[in-house]
Scaffold this motif. Structure first.
Motif, PDB file in Angstrom:
ATOM      1  N   VAL A  24       1.441 -19.287  -1.480  1.00 53.85           N
ATOM      2  CA  VAL A  24       2.604 -18.899  -2.288  1.00 53.85           C
ATOM      3  C   VAL A  24       3.612 -18.067  -1.517  1.00 53.85           C
ATOM      4  O   VAL A  24       4.706 -17.797  -2.019  1.00 53.85           O
ATOM      5  N   GLY A  25       3.264 -17.654  -0.304  1.00 54.23           N
ATOM      6  CA  GLY A  25       4.236 -16.861   0.440  1.00 54.23           C
ATOM      7  C   GLY A  25       3.697 -16.336   1.757  1.00 54.23           C
ATOM      8  O   GLY A  25       2.572 -16.667   2.173  1.00 54.23           O
ATOM      9  N   PHE A  26       4.497 -15.502   2.385  1.00 57.73           N
ATOM     10  CA  PHE A  26       4.207 -14.989   3.719  1.00 57.73           C
ATOM     11  C   PHE A  26       4.500 -13.491   3.762  1.00 57.73           C
ATOM     12  O   PHE A  26       5.332 -12.992   3.013  1.00 57.73           O
ATOM     13  N   ILE A  27       3.827 -12.798   4.658  1.00 53.02           N
ATOM     14  CA  ILE A  27       4.200 -11.422   4.979  1.00 53.02           C
ATOM     15  C   ILE A  27       4.961 -11.480   6.302  1.00 53.02           C
ATOM     16  O   ILE A  27       4.402 -11.848   7.334  1.00 53.02           O
ATOM     17  N   HIS A  28       6.246 -11.161   6.243  1.00 53.37           N
ATOM     18  CA  HIS A  28       7.086 -11.199   7.443  1.00 53.37           C
ATOM     19  C   HIS A  28       7.180  -9.791   8.022  1.00 53.37           C
ATOM     20  O   HIS A  28       7.651  -8.870   7.377  1.00 53.37           O
ATOM     21  N   THR A  29       6.673  -9.630   9.246  1.00 51.57           N
ATOM     22  CA  THR A  29       6.646  -8.314   9.862  1.00 51.57           C
ATOM     23  C   THR A  29       6.616  -8.438  11.378  1.00 51.57           C
ATOM     24  O   THR A  29       6.135  -9.443  11.914  1.00 51.57           O
ATOM     25  N   LEU A  62      -4.746 -12.477   0.943  1.00 50.68           N
ATOM     26  CA  LEU A  62      -3.862 -12.333   2.097  1.00 50.68           C
ATOM     27  C   LEU A  62      -4.695 -12.621   3.332  1.00 50.68           C
ATOM     28  O   LEU A  62      -5.658 -11.906   3.619  1.00 50.68           O
ATOM     29  N   GLN A  63      -4.351 -13.688   4.047  1.00 49.68           N
ATOM     30  CA  GLN A  63      -5.045 -14.017   5.285  1.00 49.68           C
ATOM     31  C   GLN A  63      -4.202 -13.537   6.462  1.00 49.68           C
ATOM     32  O   GLN A  63      -3.007 -13.841   6.556  1.00 49.68           O
ATOM     33  N   ILE A  64      -4.840 -12.778   7.352  1.00 52.07           N
ATOM     34  CA  ILE A  64      -4.169 -12.272   8.559  1.00 52.07           C
ATOM     35  C   ILE A  64      -4.812 -12.946   9.759  1.00 52.07           C
ATOM     36  O   ILE A  64      -6.022 -12.806   9.978  1.00 52.07           O
ATOM     37  N   ARG A  65      -4.029 -13.668  10.534  1.00 51.97           N
ATOM     38  CA  ARG A  65      -4.596 -14.482  11.616  1.00 51.97           C
ATOM     39  C   ARG A  65      -4.288 -13.941  13.004  1.00 51.97           C
ATOM     40  O   ARG A  65      -4.738 -14.530  14.002  1.00 51.97           O
ATOM     41  N   ALA A  66      -3.509 -12.894  13.115  1.00 54.36           N
ATOM     42  CA  ALA A  66      -3.112 -12.396  14.430  1.00 54.36           C
ATOM     43  C   ALA A  66      -3.447 -10.911  14.553  1.00 54.36           C
ATOM     44  O   ALA A  66      -3.483 -10.191  13.552  1.00 54.36           O
ATOM     45  N   PRO A  67      -3.695 -10.439  15.765  1.00 55.38           N
ATOM     46  CA  PRO A  67      -3.966  -9.012  15.954  1.00 55.38           C
ATOM     47  C   PRO A  67      -2.755  -8.159  15.587  1.00 55.38           C
ATOM     48  O   PRO A  67      -1.607  -8.584  15.710  1.00 55.38           O
ATOM     49  N   ILE A  68      -3.033  -6.943  15.136  1.00 56.68           N
ATOM     50  CA  ILE A  68      -1.970  -5.983  14.825  1.00 56.68           C
ATOM     51  C   ILE A  68      -1.561  -5.286  16.114  1.00 56.68           C
ATOM     52  O   ILE A  68      -2.416  -4.861  16.904  1.00 56.68           O
ATOM     53  N   ILE A  69      -0.274  -5.169  16.352  1.00 57.09           N
ATOM     54  CA  ILE A  69       0.219  -4.452  17.526  1.00 57.09           C
ATOM     55  C   ILE A  69      -0.172  -2.975  17.375  1.00 57.09           C
ATOM     56  O   ILE A  69       0.161  -2.332  16.371  1.00 57.09           O
ATOM     57  N   GLN A  70      -0.895  -2.451  18.331  1.00 57.33           N
ATOM     58  CA  GLN A  70      -1.517  -1.136  18.191  1.00 57.33           C
ATOM     59  C   GLN A  70      -0.506  -0.036  17.854  1.00 57.33           C
ATOM     60  O   GLN A  70      -0.774   0.818  17.005  1.00 57.33           O
ATOM     61  N   ALA A  71       0.640  -0.061  18.495  1.00 57.23           N
ATOM     62  CA  ALA A  71       1.634   0.987  18.271  1.00 57.23           C
ATOM     63  C   ALA A  71       2.260   0.906  16.875  1.00 57.23           C
ATOM     64  O   ALA A  71       2.922   1.845  16.439  1.00 57.23           O
ATOM     65  N   LYS A  72       2.052  -0.224  16.190  1.00 49.41           N
ATOM     66  CA  LYS A  72       2.658  -0.399  14.869  1.00 49.41           C
ATOM     67  C   LYS A  72       1.599  -0.479  13.760  1.00 49.41           C
ATOM     68  O   LYS A  72       1.886  -0.947  12.661  1.00 49.41           O
ATOM     69  N   LYS A 129       0.159   1.965  11.994  1.00 47.80           N
ATOM     70  CA  LYS A 129       0.495   2.801  10.833  1.00 47.80           C
ATOM     71  C   LYS A 129       1.610   2.169  10.008  1.00 47.80           C
ATOM     72  O   LYS A 129       1.560   2.158   8.772  1.00 47.80           O
ATOM     73  N   LYS A 130       2.602   1.605  10.686  1.00 47.98           N
ATOM     74  CA  LYS A 130       3.707   0.948   9.988  1.00 47.98           C
ATOM     75  C   LYS A 130       3.195  -0.235   9.165  1.00 47.98           C
ATOM     76  O   LYS A 130       3.641  -0.458   8.035  1.00 47.98           O
ATOM     77  N   PHE A 131       2.261  -0.981   9.729  1.00 49.61           N
ATOM     78  CA  PHE A 131       1.713  -2.140   9.017  1.00 49.61           C
ATOM     79  C   PHE A 131       0.937  -1.701   7.781  1.00 49.61           C
ATOM     80  O   PHE A 131       1.037  -2.321   6.722  1.00 49.61           O
ATOM     81  N   ARG A 132       0.163  -0.631   7.905  1.00 48.25           N
ATOM     82  CA  ARG A 132      -0.571  -0.110   6.751  1.00 48.25           C
ATOM     83  C   ARG A 132       0.392   0.327   5.651  1.00 48.25           C
ATOM     84  O   ARG A 132       0.161   0.056   4.468  1.00 48.25           O
ATOM     85  N   GLN A 133       1.466   0.975   6.042  1.00 51.04           N
ATOM     86  CA  GLN A 133       2.451   1.423   5.059  1.00 51.04           C
ATOM     87  C   GLN A 133       3.105   0.235   4.357  1.00 51.04           C
ATOM     88  O   GLN A 133       3.335   0.276   3.140  1.00 51.04           O
ATOM     89  N   LEU A 134       3.383  -0.821   5.112  1.00 51.67           N
ATOM     90  CA  LEU A 134       3.960  -2.033   4.529  1.00 51.67           C
ATOM     91  C   LEU A 134       3.006  -2.644   3.511  1.00 51.67           C
ATOM     92  O   LEU A 134       3.417  -3.032   2.409  1.00 51.67           O
ATOM     93  N   LEU A 135       1.717  -2.716   3.874  1.00 54.45           N
ATOM     94  CA  LEU A 135       0.725  -3.294   2.972  1.00 54.45           C
ATOM     95  C   LEU A 135       0.589  -2.475   1.693  1.00 54.45           C
ATOM     96  O   LEU A 135       0.562  -3.024   0.587  1.00 54.45           O
ATOM     97  N   VAL A 136       0.489  -1.161   1.838  1.00 60.62           N
ATOM     98  CA  VAL A 136       0.338  -0.286   0.671  1.00 60.62           C
ATOM     99  C   VAL A 136       1.544  -0.414  -0.246  1.00 60.62           C
ATOM    100  O   VAL A 136       1.408  -0.503  -1.474  1.00 60.62           O
ATOM    101  N   SER A 137       2.727  -0.457   0.338  1.00 53.69           N
ATOM    102  CA  SER A 137       3.955  -0.595  -0.453  1.00 53.69           C
ATOM    103  C   SER A 137       3.966  -1.915  -1.213  1.00 53.69           C
ATOM    104  O   SER A 137       4.314  -1.964  -2.406  1.00 53.69           O
TER     105      SER A 137
END
Length: 262
Positions: free
Chosen positions: A44-49, A88-98, A100-108
């Protein structure tokens, strides 16, 4: 940010969200694959980040030649409307420096979507367990105070074991010594759980101690444990009602050895 792949944005109100943490053995992502494939969930959609390493590929859940060449991205959302389940399926590693930003995006996004509860699947290095963690089954859970009020009793009835805190300074015999949550190899698991507590989110973590290698059995263990709670399948041990292996798993360890080498 969430981008809908449909004409109208989907409504997630009162849905249960299941998502993986990118962690050791990719166990959680494999477990999510099994859920999406078995329940034939709709994208039904994507998380663009920019927090995830960019990637694209063919449809991992293809069922026919027509949908095999669909383009799929690092973070996608699937639903099973009848079961009020979103994944929500996540298929790629999270960029380490980001991270915290990714967690904030998910929580929001979770808060704005109105999910009734969020379940984070994860894993942790088996070789770093302490003595008490070695003496029982390899599955543990964490639950935020907000979800504890609703589901705490249900998890206790299932006989699940909460993740133990470990000594901050191993070797000290002082009983008053500081203890902490420790999830080595768990990626954003600990941070997401901490954020969930701080933001009063109804969130649970279900994790498995494992090692790198063939983690398909680990994924089945984790998804079966989740099934005991959510009842996604009535009896996954029977041949007519079991987890469906997605077609993409045929390349889980790469393609075969080229005959031209011999």
């Amino acid at each position: 940010m969430f981008l809908s792949s449909q004409n109208a944005s989907p409504c997630f109100q009162d849905f249960t969200l299941v998502m993986p943490a990118v962690a050791v053995g990719n166990v959680a992502q494999l477990a999510v694959d099994l859920i999406v494939s078995t329940l034939k969930m709709s994208r039904v959609g994507f998380i663009h980040t920019d927090c995830l390493i960019p990637m694209a590929g063919n449809n991992p859940y293809t069922t026919c030649k027509e949908d095999a060449e669909e383009l799929h991205t690092p973070a996608e959302v699937y639903t099973a409307a009848e079961q009020k389940l979103a994944v929500l399926q996540i298929r790629a590693p999270i960029i380490q420096a980001k991270s915290k930003k990714f967690r904030q995006l998910l929580v929001s996004w979770i808060k704005a979507s109105g999910f009734s509860r969020t379940i984070v699947l994860s894993s942790s290095h088996a070789y770093q367990r302490d003595d008490q963690q070695l003496q029982s089954a390899p599955v543990r859970y964490l639950i935020t105070p907000s979800l504890m009020k609703v589901s705490g009793d249900a998890l206790k009835e299932l006989g699940w074991r909460e993740l133990e805190k470990v000594a901050a300074f191993p070797g000290l015999t002082d009983t008053s010594a500081e203890s902490r949550l420790y999830i080595p190899g768990g990626g954003i698991t600990k941070g997401l759980y901490t954020d969930g507590c701080a933001e009063d989110l109804p969130l649970a973590v279900l994790l498995l101690f494992c090692s790198e290698g063939d983690n398909i059995p680990d994924a089945l263990t984790l998804v079966n444990q989740l099934n005991d709670w959510l009842h996604l399948l009535d009896n996954p041990s029977t041949s007519c009602n079991k987890w469906k292996i997605p077609t993409s798993w045929s390349l889980l360890f790469g393609s075969g050895i080229p005959p031209a080498l011999f």
